[in-house]
Scaffold this active site. Structure first.
Site, PDB file in Angstrom:
ATOM      1  N   GLY A  65     -14.316  -3.153   7.694  1.00 44.68           N
ATOM      2  CA  GLY A  65     -14.836  -2.104   8.616  1.00 44.68           C
ATOM      3  C   GLY A  65     -15.738  -3.196   9.590  1.00 44.68           C
ATOM      4  N   CYS A 120      -6.790   6.598   4.956  1.00 47.67           N
ATOM      5  CA  CYS A 120      -6.380   6.970   6.231  1.00 47.67           C
ATOM      6  C   CYS A 120      -6.804   8.088   6.569  1.00 47.67           C
ATOM      7  CB  CYS A 120      -4.958   6.572   6.088  1.00 47.67           C
ATOM      8  SG  CYS A 120      -4.090   6.980   7.826  1.00 47.67           S
ATOM      9  N   HIS A 139     -13.555   0.494   3.109  1.00 50.05           N
ATOM     10  CA  HIS A 139     -14.052   0.754   4.467  1.00 50.05           C
ATOM     11  C   HIS A 139     -15.420   1.359   4.753  1.00 50.05           C
ATOM     12  CE1 HIS A 139     -12.421   1.541   8.873  1.00 50.05           C
ATOM     13  NE2 HIS A 139     -13.634   1.494   8.659  1.00 50.05           N
ATOM     14  N   GLN A 198       0.869  -1.325  -0.017  1.00 53.40           N
ATOM     15  CA  GLN A 198      -0.065  -0.087  -0.032  1.00 53.40           C
ATOM     16  C   GLN A 198       0.793   1.277  -0.072  1.00 53.40           C
ATOM     17  OE1 GLN A 198      -2.500   1.847   3.368  1.00 53.40           O
ATOM     18  NE2 GLN A 198      -4.105   1.368   2.188  1.00 53.40           N
TER      19      GLN A 198
END
Length: 331
Positions: A208, A96, A167, A66
């Site tokens: 998530g 993020c 997410h 990533q």
């Protein structure tokens, strides 16, 4: 249909957690899951110690890198460099919420700039021999997730993205810490399901709030892949069921004695290169939750591994504390 491999299960990229020692442990527990590195910033790859940032054990495959960044040219250069290391996938972080990421104008704040994300993806695709994917949120701050996620998906699909890992929470960039962003914004799994309905030919993975493999199997009725984060780290033993429950591999039983031996050998190599035992063992503390002997296991690893001169025998002593008959019964 998408040419992206059938990564039905993956372990999320987690800063300060999914380093090479963590991934080595996770690979001993599941041969099939896709593993992710911590996020590595494009500038770091270009200017930093590449072996330290990008090196990994060959056993980790399939393993994805990533990257973080928002400048197409720099991301392309980082991907070109990373190509020499043979990762199976390159993933762009668009999820993020940390202050450090925001100050660099990338991560979740890129949800507001789908066209820029598309340019980044296109630049990465142009130099990559492996799939280029995006991990995102369903939106940030006051965005409408119906619009924000669709706008991002449309942009990156047009740019040739190979998969989208979502997410299923918003990120609140004002007022919530990164830790709070993992729990406080409400989950909206159905929003990700609807995205899959809109893009039937694109691999869509969900992340998530997934805490066990039963939940993972249920999500796979709606999307193509499931990504576990904290649950996979804090209760790593659940990964021992992934190959059987998610991939249908017959006889995929875990040999705990072999895992102990593998971790001891790995630790020995790390110590020989100047590392410390707790760099390895800190990732093992989450094994054996709820099993007789687990408390003693944690005590040994936490107290003994940090002592000067601590060696791989600490791992053996910790494993000896576990009642494996209890673990087998629990399975």
């Amino acid at each position: 249909m998408s040419s992206y491999p059938s990564h039905r299960f993956s372990i999320a990229p987690m800063m300060d957690w999914t380093d090479r020692h963590c991934r080595f442990l996770h690979r001993q527990l599941t041969r099939k899951a896709l593993l992710y590195t911590e996020m590595v910033v494009a500038d770091g790859i270009i200017h930093g110690d590449r072996q330290r940032l990008l090196g990994y054990d060959e056993c980790e495959h399939p393993v994805a890198l990533q990257v973080g960044g928002s400048e197409p040219d720099k991301l392309a250069e980082a991907v070109r460099i990373a190509g020499e290391f043979g990762y199976d996938e390159i993933n762009l972080n668009v999820g993020c919420p940390s202050d450090r990421v925001q100050s660099g104008a990338f991560g979740a704040c890129l949800m507001r700039e789908p066209d820029l994300v598309a340019r980044c993806v296109a630049a990465m695709k142009a130099v990559s021999d492996v799939p280029v994917t995006v991990k995102c949120r369903i939106g940030v701050d006051d965005q409408d997730p119906e619009i924000a996620l669709s706008d991002l998906a449309t942009a990156v699909v047009d740019a040739g993205v190979d998969a989208l890992w979502v997410h299923a929470r918003k990120a609140w960039l004002e007022g919530l810490s990164p830790k709070e962003n993992r729990d406080i914004p409400p989950l909206d799994h159905p929003r990700v399901y609807r995205l899959k309905q809109d893009y039937p030919n694109l691999f869509i993975g969900i992340n998530g709030g997934v805490t066990d493999l039963n939940q993972a199997v249920e999500h796979l009725n709606h999307v193509d892949g499931v990504m576990l984060g904290r649950a996979a780290y804090r209760n790593a033993s659940l990964l021992a069921g992934v190959d059987r429950e998610i991939y249908g591999v017959d006889g995929a039983e875990v040999d705990w004695a072999a895992i102990c031996a593998a971790m001891m050998t790995h630790a020995e190599g790390h110590l020989a290169s100047g590392g410390r035992l707790n760099h390895v063992t800190r990732h093992m503390v989450g094994l054996f939750q709820g099993v007789r002997g687990a408390r003693r296991f944690r005590q040994i690893l936490s107290a003994e591994a940090v002592r000067p001169g601590a060696g791989p025998d600490v791992i053996a002593a910790a494993f000896e504390a576990i009642d494996f008959a209890d673990l087998t019964a629990a399975a």
